[in-house]
Design a protein around this motif. Structure first.
Motif, PDB file in Angstrom:
ATOM      1  N   ARG A 182     -23.710  57.793  57.203  1.00 38.43           N
ATOM      2  CA  ARG A 182     -24.465  58.679  56.892  1.00 38.43           C
ATOM      3  C   ARG A 182     -25.521  59.100  58.121  1.00 38.43           C
ATOM      4  NH1 ARG A 182     -24.912  56.025  51.610  1.00 38.43           N
ATOM      5  NH2 ARG A 182     -26.734  55.094  52.536  1.00 38.43           N
ATOM      6  N   GLY A 183     -25.134  58.449  59.343  1.00 42.55           N
ATOM      7  CA  GLY A 183     -25.705  58.872  60.384  1.00 42.55           C
ATOM      8  C   GLY A 183     -26.701  57.884  60.845  1.00 42.55           C
ATOM      9  N   ARG A 223     -19.543  58.350  62.231  1.00 40.66           N
ATOM     10  CA  ARG A 223     -20.666  58.681  61.520  1.00 40.66           C
ATOM     11  C   ARG A 223     -20.463  60.326  61.275  1.00 40.66           C
ATOM     12  NH1 ARG A 223     -24.429  59.248  65.782  1.00 40.66           N
ATOM     13  NH2 ARG A 223     -26.430  58.391  64.528  1.00 40.66           N
ATOM     14  N   GLN A 225     -23.096  63.752  59.830  1.00 44.96           N
ATOM     15  CA  GLN A 225     -24.354  64.131  59.800  1.00 44.96           C
ATOM     16  C   GLN A 225     -24.759  64.597  58.520  1.00 44.96           C
ATOM     17  OE1 GLN A 225     -25.032  67.482  62.404  1.00 44.96           O
ATOM     18  NE2 GLN A 225     -27.244  67.111  62.731  1.00 44.96           N
ATOM     19  N   ARG A 228     -25.165  68.239  57.149  1.00 43.91           N
ATOM     20  CA  ARG A 228     -23.910  69.012  57.194  1.00 43.91           C
ATOM     21  C   ARG A 228     -22.858  68.551  56.146  1.00 43.91           C
ATOM     22  NH1 ARG A 228     -19.065  69.586  59.548  1.00 43.91           N
ATOM     23  NH2 ARG A 228     -18.568  71.845  60.392  1.00 43.91           N
ATOM     24  N   THR A 318     -21.224  65.532  69.509  1.00 44.74           N
ATOM     25  CA  THR A 318     -22.650  65.593  68.653  1.00 44.74           C
ATOM     26  C   THR A 318     -23.128  64.067  68.546  1.00 44.74           C
ATOM     27  OG1 THR A 318     -21.753  66.280  66.620  1.00 44.74           O
ATOM     28  CG2 THR A 318     -22.389  67.920  67.949  1.00 44.74           C
ATOM     29  N   TYR A 320     -21.444  62.965  65.964  1.00 44.36           N
ATOM     30  CA  TYR A 320     -21.105  62.926  64.560  1.00 44.36           C
ATOM     31  C   TYR A 320     -19.698  63.593  64.404  1.00 44.36           C
ATOM     32  CZ  TYR A 320     -26.213  62.256  63.993  1.00 44.36           C
ATOM     33  OH  TYR A 320     -27.355  61.827  63.885  1.00 44.36           O
ATOM     34  N   THR A 322     -17.808  66.210  62.805  1.00 48.85           N
ATOM     35  CA  THR A 322     -17.968  67.354  62.283  1.00 48.85           C
ATOM     36  C   THR A 322     -16.741  68.105  61.770  1.00 48.85           C
ATOM     37  OG1 THR A 322     -17.504  68.436  64.334  1.00 48.85           O
ATOM     38  CG2 THR A 322     -19.709  67.858  63.878  1.00 48.85           C
TER      39      THR A 322
END
Length: 363
Positions: A182-183, A223, A225, A228, A318, A320, A322
């Motif tokens: 979850r980051g 990871r 984000q 999002r 980033t 993360y 995506t």
């Protein structure tokens, strides 16, 4: 031969009574209601012998009707199958696709071929691995095979066993920990890395603050984000193994080759589109002899890291993954084709393999 006396005073011979009784036994309507003693005697004698019709006649015993229950049941079952196919063909595909749904045996060596291609099926929130080879994979740490330990270099068998367990702990902390996914910062995983290994520590100092192609946390950690992307369910499917040998200066060198399958959806409520981000990592870890290398107890140095990633985004780093959703998926169609489930080939991406984005031939 004597004759039997009839009610009207006439008599019948034994042969006539015999013929009369044969007709009676065949269902003749004029059988006497109360036969005489002689008639009863003839009847008993006839019962002990096979009944023969007059010469020239062919006796016939009606055949017993054959039972057709099995055919009727089979026909009914066939009609039901046709009805199900007509009304819900997707359910039938699910039934046959799941016919071999038993878990795969643990991976102990590199496979010789890719898993077979399965019928295309759309994943759902209840079945996020539907239609994927990962549906038969183990979940979480259970999918990472740890070999039996033996003495290597400066380590005893018991020390090698502990090092292998901690190597798997790193994979769990870096690729399966829910907070990290979850980051969150992967503190547990970082704590296992030798704090005196300068190049890796430099990467860790900048990767989370200012990710770049060279210093990207995704090189070591998985990871997403949370604003999002949301993970679907509580299960991440894994398949892979640890191997070990003696490395430089008598170190225990552990190689981890593991594929992680993450089912995710948009963070927006009500969106049912599910994408599977698939990451295969190869890490080489060195458990060094503290008498020869500056290290801390219970930590390892990272010799190399590589990874293949599909459905994780192809834009600028980033920090993360995506995953592409909807029309964004078309923008991710460029890049080298990769079968993310094919573990028979080496991992092809890493710090020295360029930054080309992989395109999944299946997901």
């Amino acid at each position: 031969m004597g004759a039997g006396t009839e009610p009207d005073g006439s008599s019948r011979s034994d042969e006539e009574w015999e013929r009369f009784l044969r007709e009676s036994m065949a269902g003749a309507a004029d059988a006497p209601k109360e036969p005489s003693a002689r008639a009863r005697d003839v009847a008993r004698r006839l019962g002990a012998e096979p009944v023969r019709g007059p010469e020239g006649w062919r006796s016939h015993t009606p055949a017993r009707p054959k039972r057709r229950t099995g055919w009727y049941a089979a026909g009914l079952l066939a009609l039901l199958v046709l009805l199900v196919v007509a009304l819900a063909p997707g359910r039938v595909v699910d039934l046959f696709a799941g016919a071999d749904s038993s878990p795969l045996a643990a991976e102990t060596a590199r496979p010789t071929q890719a898993p077979p291609v399965q019928a295309a099926q759309r994943p759902t929130r209840d079945e996020p691995f539907r239609g994927s080879p990962a549906a038969n994979w183990a979940s979480g740490a259970a999918g990472i095979t740890v070999p039996k330990a033996g003495p290597v270099g400066w380590m005893s068998a018991a020390e090698v066993e502990r090092a292998l367990a901690r190597s798997r702990d790193f994979l769990v902390a870096s690729g399966l920990d829910r907070g990290v996914l979850r980051g969150e910062r992967p503190e547990k995983a970082i704590a296992l890395i030798n704090p005196h290994q300068k190049d890796v520590q430099d990467l860790l100092k900048t990767a989370f603050r200012k990710p770049s192609e060279k210093n990207d946390p995704l090189l070591l950690f998985s990871r997403f984000q949370p604003a999002r992307t949301h993970l679907v369910g509580d299960v991440v499917k894994t398949r892979g193994r640890l191997t070990y040998r003696e490395g430089k200066r008598g170190a225990l060198q552990v190689t981890a080759d593991v594929t992680f399958v993450y089912p995710v959806t948009r963070a927006d409520e009500g969106d049912d589109e599910i994408v599977r981000t698939i990451v295969r990592r190869e890490l080489v870890l060195s458990w060094d002899n503290p008498d020869k290398v500056i290290t801390e107890p219970g930590t390892f140095s990272i010799v190399s890291y590589k990874y293949d990633m599909t459905n994780g985004g192809c834009g600028a780093p980033t920090g993360y993954f995506t995953p592409p959703f909807g029309t964004d998926r078309q923008a991710d169609e460029a890049g080298t084709e990769i079968d993310p489930y094919d573990r028979s080939v080496p991992v092809g991406r890493g710090e020295s393999a360029g930054d080309e984005c992989g395109r999944a031939t299946r997901s």
